[in-house]
Design an enzyme around this catalytic site. Structure first.
Site, mmCIF file in Angstrom:
data_model
loop_
_atom_site.group_PDB
_atom_site.id
_atom_site.type_symbol
_atom_site.label_atom_id
_atom_site.label_comp_id
_atom_site.label_asym_id
_atom_site.label_seq_id
_atom_site.Cartn_x
_atom_site.Cartn_y
_atom_site.Cartn_z
ATOM 1 N N GLU A 303 95.876 -119.702 -99.715
ATOM 2 C CA GLU A 303 95.578 -120.982 -98.829
ATOM 3 C C GLU A 303 94.826 -120.758 -97.809
ATOM 4 O O GLU A 303 93.810 -121.527 -97.199
ATOM 5 C CB GLU A 303 97.059 -121.498 -98.190
ATOM 6 C CG GLU A 303 98.026 -121.930 -99.086
ATOM 7 C CD GLU A 303 97.611 -123.498 -99.597
ATOM 8 O OE1 GLU A 303 96.550 -123.932 -99.142
ATOM 9 O OE2 GLU A 303 98.162 -124.042 -100.417
ATOM 10 N N ARG A 307 90.949 -122.682 -97.550
ATOM 11 C CA ARG A 307 90.821 -123.581 -96.335
ATOM 12 C C ARG A 307 89.807 -122.881 -95.239
ATOM 13 O O ARG A 307 88.968 -123.181 -94.816
ATOM 14 C CB ARG A 307 92.516 -124.056 -95.762
ATOM 15 C CG ARG A 307 93.217 -124.536 -96.844
ATOM 16 C CD ARG A 307 94.374 -125.035 -96.163
ATOM 17 N NE ARG A 307 95.468 -125.742 -97.013
ATOM 18 C CZ ARG A 307 96.416 -126.485 -96.944
ATOM 19 N NH1 ARG A 307 96.336 -127.068 -95.658
ATOM 20 N NH2 ARG A 307 97.130 -126.664 -97.642
ATOM 21 N N ASP A 436 97.064 -125.288 -111.881
ATOM 22 C CA ASP A 436 96.058 -126.107 -111.993
ATOM 23 C C ASP A 436 94.614 -125.520 -111.780
ATOM 24 O O ASP A 436 93.688 -125.713 -112.578
ATOM 25 C CB ASP A 436 96.216 -127.492 -111.002
ATOM 26 C CG ASP A 436 96.504 -127.144 -109.741
ATOM 27 O OD1 ASP A 436 96.870 -125.592 -109.351
ATOM 28 O OD2 ASP A 436 96.788 -127.690 -108.798
ATOM 29 N N GLU A 572 92.966 -135.542 -105.100
ATOM 30 C CA GLU A 572 92.619 -135.270 -106.589
ATOM 31 C C GLU A 572 92.089 -136.417 -107.154
ATOM 32 O O GLU A 572 91.117 -136.491 -107.898
ATOM 33 C CB GLU A 572 93.793 -134.706 -107.431
ATOM 34 C CG GLU A 572 94.255 -133.341 -106.948
ATOM 35 C CD GLU A 572 95.039 -133.223 -105.552
ATOM 36 O OE1 GLU A 572 95.075 -132.152 -105.199
ATOM 37 O OE2 GLU A 572 95.611 -134.379 -105.364
ATOM 38 N N THR A 661 88.099 -125.556 -104.588
ATOM 39 C CA THR A 661 89.224 -126.457 -104.538
ATOM 40 C C THR A 661 89.836 -127.021 -103.411
ATOM 41 O O THR A 661 90.836 -127.848 -103.305
ATOM 42 C CB THR A 661 90.358 -125.730 -105.193
ATOM 43 O OG1 THR A 661 91.375 -126.354 -105.937
ATOM 44 C CG2 THR A 661 91.062 -124.497 -104.392
#
Length: 672
Positions: A303, A307, A436, A572, A661
Site C-alpha cells: 500500500e 499510493r 489481481d 476498477e 495499480t
C-alpha cells in the site's frame, strides 16, 4: 542673317582631336588586350571619371552590405551553436542512460486555475459533449483509437508525420525477433534483453519545447462535474482531516492507517491533471513542510508503494518538481528492509523509522499480489536515481515467481511464504483480492520496459489462457461473460468488483499488439462489470457478486449476498471504461461512466463535504453510509472519470505512460 554674322566673326576655325596609338594598341598589332593589368587601369579610369557624389553613394552601399553581413553571420552562428549544443546534450543523456529514454520527455504544462465557485453539483447544467469522430487504430507509434481533439496543430501533425516516417524506416531496416504465443504474434523492440538497471545519472524531466506547447482546450460539462465532485470531496478532507490518512465525512473527523497523509498524496497528480492549481499548491506546501517519514510506524509495503511512492513519482513526472522525487527517494529507501528475507520475497510490513520489517502477526506468508505489484514503482525509482538496488530487489521477486511450481496454466495461488519462497495454500485461484494485480503488473512491466522482457509477456499470455480455460463462464439469462474462482477443482461463480480491472488490462494488451481476441474478451467483460451496477437498485456495484449459471424465473444474472453488498467507491470499472473508450471511441463507455458518477452523487455524497462508502447498495432509501472516504476515491476513481470524459488522447497518452495499480501514471521506457 547667317552669312552676315559669319562675316563679322572672321574666318572659320577648325577643331582637331589628337589620338596617339601605342604599338600594342594599333589596329592589326595585337588588337584588344584583356589582361588583369589592363582591366585594373580601365576600372580605375572609370572610377576617376565618376563625380564625388557618385563615388560616395557607392562607398556607402558597400559599407551597408558589409555591416549587414556581419550581423547576419552573428545571428546564424548563435542559432547553429544552440542546435549543436542541444544535439550534444541529447547524445550525452543517451550515454548516461544506455539504451533508455523517456517516451514523454516533456512535463505536462502547469494546471490552469479553474473557475472559482462553480457551485454545487445540482447547479451545473450537464449536457453531453458533441460526439467525436471515431478514429481507427493508428501506426505502431500512435495506436490510440480515441477521437482526436481540435487542438492538435498543423505543426504538431507535421512533426508527428516525420517521426512516423523515421520510425517506419527503422522498422523496415531492422530485423526483429518474433514471439508467438497461441496465435498472438508480438514484435518486440530490437533488443530482447531486460533493460539494464545500472544507471549512471538520475533522469530528469526536460522542459516543454516551445513547439510542443498546445492551445488549452475547454473541458466539457462532464469533466466539470468531476472537478466539482473532487472539490466537494477535497473540501471535506481539508476541513476535517487535513494531513491525515482518510476522511470520515459523517462524523467530520479522520482515521489513521500510517499517519502519512495518504489521501493528500494519492490526490496530488489528480489535482494536477484536473488543473486545480490552488489546491495543488496548498498540498505541495504540506508535503514540503509536514510530510516526514522518520517516524516509528509500521506501514504495509504494497500500500505504501502504490499510493505514496507511486503518487510522488507520478507527481514528479507531471510537474517536474524535484521536491517529490526527493520524498520518493526517502520513502523508497525506508521500504527496502522488507526485502531482507531468506527467500528475497519481501515481508508485508516495514517500520519506516526503525528500519525493520516483519510478516503479518498471524503468518509468515505474503500475498502474491502484494509482492508482485510493487515493481513499476521501484524500477522507476532506480531509473531516476541511478541506484540499481531498487530495481534489482523487485526484479529478483519476479524472476523467482516465474520459476515456481504450483501454477495452473499460468494462474497463481494467493499466498507465498517469505522463508521458503514457495507458494502456499495451493489449489485456490482467483483474479480477485490477493492475486489481481499480479496479472496486471506482468503486462505493465513488459510495456514499461519497452516490450523487451519476454518472461513477463510469456507469463501474462499463459495466465490469460488459464483464465479462459478455468475461470471464464457465462451467466443466465443474459449470458454475461464473467471470471469466477477455482478452489481445488471446484468452480465458484463468485466475482469480486476488483476483477473489473481485467477488461482494461486486456484492452491495453491488445492495443500493444497482443491477440485480437483479448479485445473481444475485454468488450464482453466490461459489459458484465457495467451490469454489476445497472442491475442493482442504487445503480452502484457491490463488493462481490455471484452469477446465476442456470436460468431461474424472476432472477437476474447478478445475485448479491448480505455480507457483500457494500460499496467502497472503488475505481476498477471506471478504470476499464477509460481504457475501452480510449481504444474504441465508443461513446457508450462514457455514458456508462456518467451514470456511475451520478449515482455516486446521489447515494454517497455528504452535504458538508466528502463522499462515503455505503453498506447496502440494494436500498436506495437508506444505503447505510459507513462514514469513510477511501483515499483511492480521489486518487483513482475521480481521476479515471475525468480521463474517461476527455477526448484528448494526449491527456496522459497511453503510448507514453503506464498507470500503476493506484492510477499513478509513470513513463514508458523507450529504446534509444
Amino acid at each position: 542673317m547667317y552669312s552676315g554674322a559669319a562675316a563679322a566673326a572672321g574666318p572659320p576655325r577648325r577643331d582637331f582631336i589628337s589620338v596617339t596609338l601605342g604599338p600594342e594598341e594599333a589596329v592589326g598589332v595585337g588588337g584588344y588586350n584583356n589582361s588583369k593589368a589592363w582591366r585594373r587601369r580601365s576600372c580605375w579610369r572609370k572610377w576617376k571619371q565618376l563625380s564625388r557624389l557618385q563615388r560616395s553613394v557607392i562607398l556607402f552601399l558597400f559599407a551597408f552590405l558589409a555591416v549587414g553581413g556581419v550581423i547576419s553571420y552573428t545571428s546564424m552562428g548563435e542559432a547553429w551553436k544552440s542546435i549543436t549544443n542541444k544535439s550534444l546534450d541529447e547524445q550525452r543523456t543517451e550515454q548516461e542512460i544506455p539504451g533508455l529514454k523517456l517516451a514523454n520527455p516533456a512535463v505536462l504544462p502547469a494546471p490552469q486555475k479553474a473557475d472559482a465557485n462553480r457551485g454545487d453539483y445540482p447547479e451545473l447544467s450537464l449536457q453531453k459533449p458533441p460526439k467525436p469522430p471515431h478514429v481507427r487504430r493508428g501506426p505502431s507509434n500512435l495506436q490510440i483509437k480515441a477521437p482526436r481533439r481540435d487542438r492538435l496543430k498543423t505543426q504538431h501533425d507535421t512533426i508527428r508525420a516525420v517521426e512516423e516516417l523515421v520510425e517506419a524506416d527503422k522498422v523496415e531496416k531492422t530485423e526483429k525477433s518474433i514471439i508467438s504465443w497461441r496465435g498472438a504474434v508480438i514484435e518486440p523492440d530490437q533488443s530482447t534483453e531486460p533493460p539494464s538497471s545500472k544507471i549512471k545519472e538520475p533522469e530528469k524531466p526536460s522542459s516543454v519545447e516551445a513547439e510542443d506547447q498546445k492551445e488549452p482546450v475547454p473541458i466539457n460539462e462532464r469533466q466539470l462535474a468531476v472537478i466539482e465532485a473532487f472539490r466537494h470531496a477535497w473540501k471535506g478532507y481539508k476541513d476535517f482531516a487535513w494531513g491525515h490518512d482518510e476522511l470520515k465525512p459523517l462524523s467530520k473527523s479522520y482515521s489513521e492507517w500510517f499517519g502519512l497523509g495518504l489521501t493528500l498524496i494519492d490526490a496530488l497528480d489528480t489535482m494536477w491533471i484536473l488543473g486545480l492549481k490552488e489546491e495543488f499548491e496548498e498540498a505541495r506546501k504540506w508535503v514540503a513542510n509536514d510530510l516526514v517519514f522518520d517516524k516509528n510506524v509500521d506501514v504495509n509495503l504494497f500500500e505504501s508503494t502504490i499510493r505514496i511512492l507511486g503518487g510522488l513519482l507520478s507527481t514528479y513526472h507531471l510537474s517536474g518538481d524535484s521536491l517529490f522525487l526527493e520524498k520518493a527517494k526517502d520513502i523508497g529507501n525506508r521500504l527496502m528492509p522488507a526485502f531482507k528475507t531468506p527467500s528475497k520475497i519481501p515481508y508485508s510490513d516495514v517500520n519506516i523509522g526503525r528500519g525493520t520489517a516483519h510478516p503479518p502477526r498471524w503468518t509468515s506468508d505474503s500475498t502474491v499480489a502484494e509482492v508482485t505489484s510493487i515493481q513499476l514503482e521501484f524500477r522507476e525509482l532506480s531509473r531516476l536515481t541511478g541506484d540499481e538496488k531498487f530495481q534489482k530487489a523487485v526484479d529478483e521477486v519476479m524472476k523467482h515467481v516465474h520459476t515456481l511450481s504450483g501454477k495452473n496454466d499460468g494462474l497463481v495461488p494467493m499466498f507465498i511464504n517469505t522463508n521458503s519462497g514457495q507458494f502456499t495454500h495451493l489449489g485456490v485461484y482467483t483474479l480477485g483480492a490477493r492475486a489481481d494485480s499480479y496479472y496486471e503488473y506482468l503486462l505493465k512491466q513488459w510495456i514499461q520496459g519497452g516490450k523487451k522482457e519476454n518472461e513477463l509477456l510469456e507469463d501474462y499470455m499463459r495466465a490469460i489462457e488459464g483464465v479462459k480455460k478455468h475461470l471464464l463462464q457465462r451467466s443466465e439469462p443474459k449470458k454475461l461473460a464473467f471470471v469466477g474462482e477455482l478452489a481445488h477443482g471446484h468452480f465458484s461463480a463468485k466475482m469480486d468488483h476488483l476483477v473489473c480491472f481485467l477488461p482494461g488490462t486486456l484492452a491495453l494488451g491488445a492495443h500493444n499488439g497482443l491477440a485480437a481476441d483479448h479485445m473481444k474478451l475485454a468488450e464482453a467483460l466490461i459489459e458484465t462489470c457495467y451490469q454489476m451496477y445497472a442491475q442493482v437498485e442504487t445503480g452502484l456495484s457491490p463488493e462481490i457478486v455471484h452469477f446465476n449459471l442456470h436460468a431461474q424465473k424472476g432472477h437476474k444474472d447478478v445475485e448479491i449476498k448480505p455480507a457483500d453488498r457494500h460499496n467502497l467507491l472503488r475505481p476498477e470499472t471506471v478504470e476499464s471504461l477509460f481504457y475501452m473508450y480510449r481504444f474504441t471511441g465508443d461513446k457508450k463507455y462514457q455514458d456508462w461512466g456518467w451514470e456511475i458518477l451520478q449515482n455516486f452523487n446521489r447515494y454517497t455524497r455528504v452535504s458538508t463535504g466528502g463522499y462515503t462508502s455505503i453498506n447496502n447498495v440494494q436500498n436506495p432509501s437508506n444505503p447505510e453510509p459507513r462514514d469513510k472516504m477511501e483515499s483511492f476515491f480521489l486518487g483513482e476513481t475521480l481521476k479515471y472519470m475525468f480521463l474517461l470524459f476527455s477526448d484528448d488522447i494526449d491527456l496522459i497518452n497511453l503510448d507514453k505512460y503506464v498507470f500503476n495499480t493506484e492510477a499513478h501514471p509513470l513513463p514508458i521506457w523507450v529504446p534509444a
